[in-house]
Design a protein around this motif. Structure first.
Motif, PDB file in Angstrom:
ATOM      1  N   GLU A  86     -78.140 -33.133 -17.861  1.00 50.05           N
ATOM      2  CA  GLU A  86     -78.823 -34.150 -17.065  1.00 50.05           C
ATOM      3  C   GLU A  86     -80.315 -33.863 -16.925  1.00 50.05           C
ATOM      4  OE1 GLU A  86     -75.725 -36.974 -15.634  1.00 50.05           O
ATOM      5  OE2 GLU A  86     -77.899 -36.968 -15.712  1.00 50.05           O
ATOM      6  N   THR A  87     -80.657 -32.611 -16.633  1.00 48.48           N
ATOM      7  CA  THR A  87     -82.066 -32.263 -16.425  1.00 48.48           C
ATOM      8  C   THR A  87     -82.887 -32.538 -17.678  1.00 48.48           C
ATOM      9  OG1 THR A  87     -81.378 -30.524 -14.889  1.00 48.48           O
ATOM     10  CG2 THR A  87     -83.608 -30.389 -15.745  1.00 48.48           C
ATOM     11  N   THR A  88     -82.419 -32.041 -18.804  1.00 45.39           N
ATOM     12  CA  THR A  88     -83.154 -32.196 -20.054  1.00 45.39           C
ATOM     13  C   THR A  88     -83.208 -33.651 -20.492  1.00 45.39           C
ATOM     14  OG1 THR A  88     -82.418 -29.984 -20.677  1.00 45.39           O
ATOM     15  CG2 THR A  88     -83.314 -31.373 -22.430  1.00 45.39           C
ATOM     16  N   ALA A  89     -82.101 -34.361 -20.357  1.00 51.19           N
ATOM     17  CA  ALA A  89     -82.080 -35.772 -20.767  1.00 51.19           C
ATOM     18  C   ALA A  89     -83.068 -36.591 -19.952  1.00 51.19           C
ATOM     19  CB  ALA A  89     -80.670 -36.335 -20.610  1.00 51.19           C
ATOM     20  N   THR A  90     -83.127 -36.356 -18.652  1.00 50.51           N
ATOM     21  CA  THR A  90     -84.062 -37.083 -17.792  1.00 50.51           C
ATOM     22  C   THR A  90     -85.496 -36.804 -18.205  1.00 50.51           C
ATOM     23  OG1 THR A  90     -82.500 -37.033 -15.940  1.00 50.51           O
ATOM     24  CG2 THR A  90     -84.807 -37.428 -15.406  1.00 50.51           C
ATOM     25  N   SER A  91     -85.820 -35.528 -18.413  1.00 49.48           N
ATOM     26  CA  SER A  91     -87.186 -35.154 -18.784  1.00 49.48           C
ATOM     27  C   SER A  91     -87.585 -35.762 -20.121  1.00 49.48           C
ATOM     28  CB  SER A  91     -87.318 -33.634 -18.846  1.00 49.48           C
ATOM     29  OG  SER A  91     -87.026 -33.052 -17.585  1.00 49.48           O
ATOM     30  N   LEU A  92     -86.721 -35.670 -21.116  1.00 57.32           N
ATOM     31  CA  LEU A  92     -87.056 -36.187 -22.444  1.00 57.32           C
ATOM     32  C   LEU A  92     -87.121 -37.714 -22.462  1.00 57.32           C
ATOM     33  CD1 LEU A  92     -84.978 -33.818 -24.744  1.00 57.32           C
ATOM     34  CD2 LEU A  92     -87.477 -34.034 -24.679  1.00 57.32           C
ATOM     35  N   GLY A  93     -86.149 -38.366 -21.849  1.00 60.87           N
ATOM     36  CA  GLY A  93     -86.144 -39.821 -21.860  1.00 60.87           C
ATOM     37  C   GLY A  93     -87.379 -40.406 -21.201  1.00 60.87           C
ATOM     38  N   PHE A  94     -87.736 -39.883 -20.035  1.00 60.09           N
ATOM     39  CA  PHE A  94     -88.907 -40.421 -19.350  1.00 60.09           C
ATOM     40  C   PHE A  94     -90.211 -39.937 -19.980  1.00 60.09           C
ATOM     41  CE2 PHE A  94     -85.859 -41.389 -15.921  1.00 60.09           C
ATOM     42  CZ  PHE A  94     -86.202 -42.719 -15.712  1.00 60.09           C
TER      43      PHE A  94
END
Length: 457
Positions: free
Chosen positions: A271-279
Motif C-alpha cells: 500500500e505504501t509504495t503503490a500510493t507513493s508511485l501512483g501519485f
C-alpha cells in the motif's frame, strides 16, 4: 514526568445530535484539516448520538506528533477501536501487536530489514517493473489508472519478495481481498454500536469469507515452505527467512504468527509504495517542468541501464519527487493512539483514556512548516531545506519506536520503479484533481489516470 495542567481542548462544532460523526465518516481528512485551520494544533472532535458520543483528540503540529509517537510513546498505545478492528481482521503482527509481543516480533524480524538485506531485493523489484512496462508496450496502453497499475506492481513485487515463485496465486487473492477488508474495518471502526463479528449479518459473512481466503493462501504457502527439503539458508525470500528466524531469547514464529506477519507485510508492503508511485506519476503528469528534470537526471545517471540499490544516492531529484509526493499523499495519513495517563500536548490537556489521532496529512500541510502547502515542489526536500524544518514536519513512515520497519525497502522500491518508468515513458495527467479518503491507508475516491507516451531513443 509529563505535566497534566493545560488548557481544555477546543471542540470542533458539529451536528447537535451526532457531533462530527458524518463529517468524519464522509471526509475525515478534510475534517482534520478544518479543525487545525479553525481551532489550532490540538482539537477535540466528538461523534455519535447522546449517550454513545465518543471524543477523539486531533494532534496536528510537528512537535505534538513527535511527543505522541516518540518522546512519550509509552503513554500513547495502539489500543483504540480501529486498531482492534485491524487486529481482528489481519492478526496480531508488527502493525498491531504491543508490549512484549511487539518487542519479540521486532527482534525476530529486524535482521530481515537491514540495509544490506533490503538492497538485495532490488533485482526482484526491477524484474517486476520491466514486466509492467513491457505489458504497457505490448497492449499499446494510451491511458491507464496509474494508482491501480502501481497497486498491481507493488503487490507483485512484495509477493515475489515474500513468497519467491508463489506470486500469482497470492496476488490474485490479495488484490481482491484487501480493499473489501479495509472497507469492513472502516465501517466497524466508525460504528457507535458494533454488531458481534460472529453474528451472521451479510457484512460479517462476506468479511469472514474474504478473511478465510487470505488465511488459506498464506497457510498453504507457509506449509509448503516448512515441508520443503531445502537446507537452511537456501532461500532468500522473506517467507523462508521468517520460517528460519529464531533466537535463544525469543524462540521462533509458529504457524499462526507467521501467517499474521505475512498478512501485515503484504498490506503495509504494497500500500505504501503503490500510493507513493501512483501519485508521483500523477503529480509529474501535472507538472511538465518537474517531469523534464526527472527525465534528465535518470537519463544522465543511468544511460539506459537498469538501476540497482547503488544508484539511489545518485538520483536525488527522483528521491525528492517521491518525498514531496509522500508529503501531499502520505499512505498513512492519520494514525490512532490511546493515552494511558493525562498529559499536556501543545499546551492542551489530553485526559487519561482519550483516543488520539496524529494526522500527518494535516502536519504535512501546516502553514508553520510549509509555504503554499498545496503546491507541488520537490525542492522542499533539498538537504538544506530538510535541515531547517522540525524533525516531525514530515513523517510518512510514522516515527519513534513504532516507525515503519520497511521504510528503506519502500524507498528503494519506489526510486527504482519510478526511474525505470521514466526511462520508457512520458506521463500526462488526465485527472488533474483527485479527491482522497482514508481507511486503513489513503485511497483515491476516483480514477488517477495518466496518458502514457513512449519516449523515443
Amino acid at each position: 514526568m509529563a505535566t497534566t495542567t493545560g488548557a481544555d481542548a477546543p471542540v470542533l462544532p458539529g451536528n447537535p445530535l451526532l457531533g462530527s460523526m458524518f463529517d468524519l465518516k464522509n471526509d475525515a481528512l478534510g475534517t482534520f484539516l478544518r479543525a487545525q485551520r479553525e481551532l489550532g494544533d490540538v482539537v477535540r472532535i466528538t461523534a455519535g448520538p447522546p449517550g454513545l458520543r465518543a471524543s477523539v483528540y486531533g494532534v496536528f503540529s510537528a512537535e505534538g506528533a513527535q511527543q505522541v509517537l516518540a518522546g512519550e510513546s509509552a503513554n500513547f498505545r495502539k489500543d483504540n477501536a480501529f486498531y482492534q478492528e485491524i487486529r481482528e481482521s489481519f492478526g496480531n503482527g508488527l502493525l498491531t501487536s504491543q508490549d512484549e509481543d511487539y518487542l519479540r516480533q521486532r527482534r525476530l524480524v529486524q535482521p530481515l530489514f537491514t540495509k544490506r538485506r533490503v538492497d538485495g531485493y532490488a533485482a526482484a523489484v526491477a524484474t517486476e517493473v520491466a514486466t509492467l512496462t513491457d505489458e504497457w508496450r505490448d497492449r499499446g496502453a494510451g491511458t491507464v489508472d496509474v494508482l491501480h497499475e502501481m497497486t498491481r506492481l507493488a503487490l507483485r513485487a512484495v509477493a515475489r519478495i515474500l513468497f519467491g515463485t508463489d506470486v500469482d496465486a497470492a496476488v490474485e487473492i490479495v488484490e481482491r481481498s484487501f480493499p473489501e477488508l479495509a472497507a469492513y474495518v472502516l465501517s466497524r471502526g466508525y460504528a457507535p454500536v458494533k454488531v458481534p463479528r460472529d453474528w451472521p449479518t451479510p457484512a460479517n459473512r462476506k468479511a469472514a469469507t474474504v478473511h478465510e481466503a487470505l488465511y488459506q493462501v498464506c497457510d498453504r504457502i507457509i506449509a509448503e515452505r516448512r515441508a520443503s527439503d531445502r537446507a537452511p539458508g537456501d532461500g532468500d525470500d522473506l517467507l523462508t527467512l521468517l520460517v528460519e528466524a529464531e533466537s535463544a531469547e525469543d524462540g521462533s514464529f509458529d504457524a499462526t504468527e507467521l501467517r499474521e506477519q505475512v498478512l501485515v507485510f503484504l498490506l503495509a508492503g504494497h500500500e505504501t509504495t503503490a500510493t507513493s508511485l501512483g501519485f508521483a506519476l500523477h503529480l509529474l503528469g501535472r507538472h511538465p517542468e518537474a517531469l523534464k528534470r526527472a527525465h534528465e537526471e535518470v537519463d544522465r545517471v543511468l544511460a539506459g541501464r537498469v538501476p540497482d540499490a547503488a544508484d539511489l544516492d545518485a538520483l536525488p531529484y527522483v528521491t525528492r519527487v517521491l518525498k514531496e509526493t509522500m508529503r501531499l499523499f502520505p499512505a498513512a495519513p492519520a494514525v490512532g493512539r490511546r493515552a494511558v495517563a493525562a498529559t499536556v500536548v501543545d499546551g492542551v490537556t489530553i485526559p487519561a483514556g482519550a483516543d488520539v489521532i496524529v494526522a500527518s496529512y494535516v502536519t504535512h500541510r501546516h502553514p508553520a512548516y510549509w509555504e503554499d502547502a498545496e503546491r507541488f515542489d520537490p525542492d522542499r526536500f533539498t538537504p538544506e531545506a530538510e535541515a531547517a524544518r522540525p524533525r516531525y514536519a514530515w513523517y510518512p513512515f510514522g516515527g519513534g519506536p513504532r516507525a515503519c520497519i520497511g521504510q528503506h525497502f519502500s524507498m528503494l522500491e519506489s526510486v527504482i520503479a519510478l526511474a525505470m518508468m521514466l526511462q520508457k515513458y512520458d506521463f500526462e495527467a488526465v485527472d488533474t484533481e483527485v479527491p482522497v479518503g482514508s481507511a486503513i491507508t489513503l485511497f483515491a475516491k476516483g480514477p488517477v489516470r495518466c496518458r502514457l507516451v513512449p519516449r523515443t531513443a
